[in-house]
Design a protein around this motif. Structure first.
Motif, PDB file in Angstrom:
ATOM      1  N   GLU A 325     -18.950 -18.360  32.026  1.00 33.77           N
ATOM      2  CA  GLU A 325     -18.030 -18.271  30.889  1.00 33.77           C
ATOM      3  C   GLU A 325     -18.572 -17.321  29.824  1.00 33.77           C
ATOM      4  OE1 GLU A 325     -17.415 -22.192  29.453  1.00 33.77           O
ATOM      5  OE2 GLU A 325     -16.344 -22.885  31.235  1.00 33.77           O
ATOM      6  N   GLN A 326     -19.864 -17.370  29.584  1.00 33.13           N
ATOM      7  CA  GLN A 326     -20.465 -16.485  28.584  1.00 33.13           C
ATOM      8  C   GLN A 326     -20.453 -15.033  29.074  1.00 33.13           C
ATOM      9  OE1 GLN A 326     -20.718 -18.434  26.020  1.00 33.13           O
ATOM     10  NE2 GLN A 326     -20.446 -20.104  27.493  1.00 33.13           N
ATOM     11  N   LEU A 327     -20.717 -14.848  30.360  1.00 27.86           N
ATOM     12  CA  LEU A 327     -20.712 -13.485  30.904  1.00 27.86           C
ATOM     13  C   LEU A 327     -19.317 -12.874  30.865  1.00 27.86           C
ATOM     14  CD1 LEU A 327     -23.138 -13.823  33.949  1.00 27.86           C
ATOM     15  CD2 LEU A 327     -23.622 -12.945  31.646  1.00 27.86           C
ATOM     16  N   GLU A 328     -18.297 -13.711  30.930  1.00 28.96           N
ATOM     17  CA  GLU A 328     -16.935 -13.198  30.786  1.00 28.96           C
ATOM     18  C   GLU A 328     -16.697 -12.692  29.368  1.00 28.96           C
ATOM     19  OE1 GLU A 328     -14.665 -16.496  32.153  1.00 28.96           O
ATOM     20  OE2 GLU A 328     -14.769 -15.893  34.271  1.00 28.96           O
ATOM     21  N   VAL A 329     -17.305 -13.334  28.387  1.00 28.02           N
ATOM     22  CA  VAL A 329     -17.251 -12.824  27.012  1.00 28.02           C
ATOM     23  C   VAL A 329     -17.888 -11.432  26.961  1.00 28.02           C
ATOM     24  CG1 VAL A 329     -18.073 -13.178  24.647  1.00 28.02           C
ATOM     25  CG2 VAL A 329     -17.265 -15.133  25.997  1.00 28.02           C
ATOM     26  N   TYR A 330     -18.996 -11.298  27.658  1.00 26.88           N
ATOM     27  CA  TYR A 330     -19.692 -10.010  27.710  1.00 26.88           C
ATOM     28  C   TYR A 330     -18.810  -8.917  28.320  1.00 26.88           C
ATOM     29  CZ  TYR A 330     -22.963  -6.590  29.778  1.00 26.88           C
ATOM     30  OH  TYR A 330     -23.604  -5.444  30.181  1.00 26.88           O
ATOM     31  N   THR A 331     -18.214  -9.196  29.467  1.00 30.22           N
ATOM     32  CA  THR A 331     -17.422  -8.172  30.148  1.00 30.22           C
ATOM     33  C   THR A 331     -16.149  -7.815  29.390  1.00 30.22           C
ATOM     34  OG1 THR A 331     -16.311  -9.848  31.522  1.00 30.22           O
ATOM     35  CG2 THR A 331     -18.300  -8.825  32.411  1.00 30.22           C
ATOM     36  N   GLN A 332     -15.638  -8.759  28.604  1.00 29.12           N
ATOM     37  CA  GLN A 332     -14.417  -8.513  27.840  1.00 29.12           C
ATOM     38  C   GLN A 332     -14.675  -7.832  26.491  1.00 29.12           C
ATOM     39  OE1 GLN A 332     -12.674 -12.427  27.610  1.00 29.12           O
ATOM     40  NE2 GLN A 332     -12.483 -12.585  29.853  1.00 29.12           N
ATOM     41  N   ASN A 333     -15.949  -7.687  26.144  1.00 35.54           N
ATOM     42  CA  ASN A 333     -16.300  -7.105  24.846  1.00 35.54           C
ATOM     43  C   ASN A 333     -17.404  -6.059  24.989  1.00 35.54           C
ATOM     44  OD1 ASN A 333     -14.828  -8.952  22.642  1.00 35.54           O
ATOM     45  ND2 ASN A 333     -15.596 -10.286  24.269  1.00 35.54           N
ATOM     46  N   ARG A 334     -17.253  -5.171  25.949  1.00 33.95           N
ATOM     47  CA  ARG A 334     -18.289  -4.178  26.178  1.00 33.95           C
ATOM     48  C   ARG A 334     -18.406  -3.168  25.041  1.00 33.95           C
ATOM     49  NH1 ARG A 334     -20.534  -3.938  31.310  1.00 33.95           N
ATOM     50  NH2 ARG A 334     -22.004  -2.505  30.294  1.00 33.95           N
ATOM     51  N   ASP A 335     -17.364  -3.028  24.241  1.00 33.65           N
ATOM     52  CA  ASP A 335     -17.499  -2.159  23.077  1.00 33.65           C
ATOM     53  C   ASP A 335     -18.489  -2.743  22.078  1.00 33.65           C
ATOM     54  OD1 ASP A 335     -15.763  -4.291  22.638  1.00 33.65           O
ATOM     55  OD2 ASP A 335     -14.604  -3.216  21.117  1.00 33.65           O
ATOM     56  N   GLN A 336     -18.535  -4.066  22.010  1.00 36.40           N
ATOM     57  CA  GLN A 336     -19.484  -4.751  21.125  1.00 36.40           C
ATOM     58  C   GLN A 336     -20.844  -4.901  21.779  1.00 36.40           C
ATOM     59  OE1 GLN A 336     -18.031  -8.523  19.731  1.00 36.40           O
ATOM     60  NE2 GLN A 336     -19.907  -9.039  18.627  1.00 36.40           N
ATOM     61  N   TYR A 337     -20.856  -5.042  23.106  1.00 37.69           N
ATOM     62  CA  TYR A 337     -22.095  -5.224  23.859  1.00 37.69           C
ATOM     63  C   TYR A 337     -22.169  -4.141  24.944  1.00 37.69           C
ATOM     64  CZ  TYR A 337     -21.496  -9.886  21.813  1.00 37.69           C
ATOM     65  OH  TYR A 337     -21.285 -10.942  20.951  1.00 37.69           O
ATOM     66  N   PRO A 338     -22.606  -2.943  24.597  1.00 37.57           N
ATOM     67  CA  PRO A 338     -22.639  -1.855  25.577  1.00 37.57           C
ATOM     68  C   PRO A 338     -23.520  -2.152  26.787  1.00 37.57           C
ATOM     69  CG  PRO A 338     -22.905  -1.011  23.353  1.00 37.57           C
ATOM     70  CD  PRO A 338     -23.020  -2.503  23.260  1.00 37.57           C
ATOM     71  N   THR A 339     -24.600  -2.910  26.553  1.00 37.44           N
ATOM     72  CA  THR A 339     -25.495  -3.260  27.647  1.00 37.44           C
ATOM     73  C   THR A 339     -25.766  -4.763  27.622  1.00 37.44           C
ATOM     74  OG1 THR A 339     -27.605  -3.098  26.456  1.00 37.44           O
ATOM     75  CG2 THR A 339     -26.661  -1.050  27.317  1.00 37.44           C
ATOM     76  N   PHE A 340     -26.279  -5.253  28.736  1.00 38.11           N
ATOM     77  CA  PHE A 340     -26.635  -6.659  28.826  1.00 38.11           C
ATOM     78  C   PHE A 340     -27.726  -7.014  27.814  1.00 38.11           C
ATOM     79  CE2 PHE A 340     -29.039 -10.189  30.781  1.00 38.11           C
ATOM     80  CZ  PHE A 340     -28.019 -11.126  30.866  1.00 38.11           C
ATOM     81  N   ARG A 341     -28.622  -6.081  27.543  1.00 38.25           N
ATOM     82  CA  ARG A 341     -29.669  -6.331  26.539  1.00 38.25           C
ATOM     83  C   ARG A 341     -29.039  -6.653  25.180  1.00 38.25           C
ATOM     84  NH1 ARG A 341     -31.965  -1.302  28.573  1.00 38.25           N
ATOM     85  NH2 ARG A 341     -33.646  -1.704  30.066  1.00 38.25           N
ATOM     86  N   ASP A 342     -27.957  -5.961  24.860  1.00 38.21           N
ATOM     87  CA  ASP A 342     -27.275  -6.212  23.585  1.00 38.21           C
ATOM     88  C   ASP A 342     -26.643  -7.597  23.557  1.00 38.21           C
ATOM     89  OD1 ASP A 342     -27.765  -3.547  22.637  1.00 38.21           O
ATOM     90  OD2 ASP A 342     -26.143  -2.854  23.931  1.00 38.21           O
ATOM     91  N   PHE A 343     -26.313  -8.116  24.720  1.00 35.94           N
ATOM     92  CA  PHE A 343     -25.616  -9.399  24.821  1.00 35.94           C
ATOM     93  C   PHE A 343     -26.564 -10.590  24.846  1.00 35.94           C
ATOM     94  CE2 PHE A 343     -23.628 -12.732  27.503  1.00 35.94           C
ATOM     95  CZ  PHE A 343     -22.536 -13.035  26.708  1.00 35.94           C
ATOM     96  N   VAL A 344     -27.808 -10.380  25.222  1.00 31.73           N
ATOM     97  CA  VAL A 344     -28.750 -11.496  25.396  1.00 31.73           C
ATOM     98  C   VAL A 344     -28.875 -12.380  24.150  1.00 31.73           C
ATOM     99  CG1 VAL A 344     -31.188 -12.069  25.756  1.00 31.73           C
ATOM    100  CG2 VAL A 344     -30.030 -10.495  27.307  1.00 31.73           C
ATOM    101  N   PRO A 345     -28.975 -11.849  22.937  1.00 35.21           N
ATOM    102  CA  PRO A 345     -29.056 -12.743  21.770  1.00 35.21           C
ATOM    103  C   PRO A 345     -27.870 -13.698  21.670  1.00 35.21           C
ATOM    104  CG  PRO A 345     -29.709 -10.535  21.145  1.00 35.21           C
ATOM    105  CD  PRO A 345     -29.163 -10.429  22.544  1.00 35.21           C
ATOM    106  N   TYR A 346     -26.669 -13.212  21.971  1.00 36.20           N
ATOM    107  CA  TYR A 346     -25.489 -14.082  21.959  1.00 36.20           C
ATOM    108  C   TYR A 346     -25.641 -15.168  23.012  1.00 36.20           C
ATOM    109  CZ  TYR A 346     -20.644 -15.629  22.613  1.00 36.20           C
ATOM    110  OH  TYR A 346     -19.500 -16.402  22.740  1.00 36.20           O
TER     111      TYR A 346
END
Length: 371
Positions: A325-346
């Motif tokens: 579910e969290q990874l779906e947030v990542y894939t739907q907001n790649r403009d906010q999280y260009p890379t997985f590293r950017d998403f890890v804090p979330y």
């Protein structure tokens, strides 16, 4: 300038290199003499009791084991046994070899990672092992033995590559995580068992990543070595090479990851039975299992994705659906999280909130005093 490949896949054995014009790096598929040297030595230790084939093993393994039986008192075998006794098992020995250059020199091409030094309980013993392996290879004329098996091993690699599209797995991983690995190496290991694989990541002096997938033989053939093929091998590739993206992304947050001990303790015994003995390894694996689900959904469809979820839940990875579910947030907001590293804090924040809401005060207290 790119450094020398850490494992000499090109030496003596067929290699299939697949390059993409759209994505950096390349994929190689082969059998490494260096890994088989390691496997032959480990076959003379108690490693093989736990990690051996179901019966006598395939033809190449039997020949390799017999070849090194003449050297069972060599220093390399003694050090291998000492490392095995210290818990330097599973992925650690292959990852160690991935840091070394080709035979006969077997140079230290990439400095040993902190992970390897910790697993071995010291850097010195790793260097002693490297030098002893080099001496054993020279004394036994191992490369001559390996060359005799070249046509046989070339056939094995050719058969596996016939219905295998590693470029699809590579392209998906690099797109999903948002950066390329410098190199991908898929190594078939006919003398390591049983089935599945190990993932290893080497960081060069320039900070580039070299990713390895060490694919083990099934362990029940008494003739030619047998490995997964087609989509099964592609899915295994996503898992093992995925470690080179997931693990470094969490290594920069050691304190935050350690705080998830209550989540780990819920399945601690089950995880340790699968060689995932600590909270950091558990978190890496749990996130990677969710990544597998995302890949299955994109590449193979919803049915395979659900089967992947169930498979992982049955093995104790009870957070799979939540992390998906969290990874779906990542894939739907790649403009906010260009890379997985950017998403890890979330993702870390979401896991923290899950733990706060679902773990009792007793679980949190127990985590403070458990090892």
């Amino acid at each position: 300038m790119r450094k020398k490949v850490a494992v000499s896949v090109l030496a003596l054995v067929l290699v299939i290199a697949i390059a993409s014009s759209a994505l950096a790096g390349e994929i190689t598929l082969g059998i490494s003499p260096e890994m088989e040297l390691l496997a032959g030595v480990l076959a003379q230790t108690t490693w093989i009791v736990q990690r051996g084939p179901e019966s006598e093993g395939n033809e190449f393994y039997r020949a390799l084991k017999e070849f090194f039986a003449l050297y069972k008192d060599h220093t390399a075998v003694k050090i291998a046994q000492k490392l095995t006794d210290r818990g330097f098992t599973y992925d650690a020995p292959p990852a160690f070899m991935a840091h070394l250059g080709p035979l006969p020199e077997l140079e230290l091409v990439h400095e040993y990672s902190d992970y390897l030094v910790e697993r071995a309980k010291g850097r010195d013993i790793l260097e002693e092992f490297r030098l002893a392996l080099r001496d054993l290879a020279a004394e036994s004329q191992f490369l001559d033995f390996f060359a005799q098996w070249q046509p046989y091993l070339m056939e094995v690699v050719a058969e596996i590559s016939a219905d295998f599209a590693p470029e699809q797995a590579k392209a998906w991983l690099e797109t999903f995580f948002g950066w390329p690995a410098a190199e991908f190496h898929l190594l078939l290991t006919p003398s390591m068992f049983p089935g599945g694989g190990y993932g290893a990541t080497v960081t060069t002096a320039d900070g580039e990543l070299i990713a390895y997938q060490i694919t083990r033989e099934f362990g029940y053939s008494t003739t030619k070595p047998e490995f997964p093929t087609g989509a099964s091998l592609e899915q295994l590739t996503i898992h093992e090479l995925g470690h080179s993206f997931v693990n470094p992304s969490f290594e920069v947050y050691p304190r935050e990851v350690k705080a998830f001990k209550p989540l780990f303790n819920r399945v601690r015994d089950v995880m340790r039975e699968q060689a995932y003995p600590s909270v950091d390894i558990f978190i890496n694996e749990q996130v990677l299992r969710a990544v597998e689900v995302m890949a299955a959904k994109d590449l193979y469809g919803a049915e395979i994705a659900e089967m992947t979820v169930l498979y992982n839940e049955e093995r104790g990875f009870y957070l799979t659906r939540f992390v998906v579910e969290q990874l779906e947030v990542y894939t739907q907001n790649r403009d906010q999280y260009p890379t997985f590293r950017d998403f890890v804090p979330y993702l870390l924040t979401q896991l923290t909130e899950y733990q706060d809401e679902n773990c009792s005060w007793w679980e949190k207290l127990w985590a403070m005093f458990s090892f």
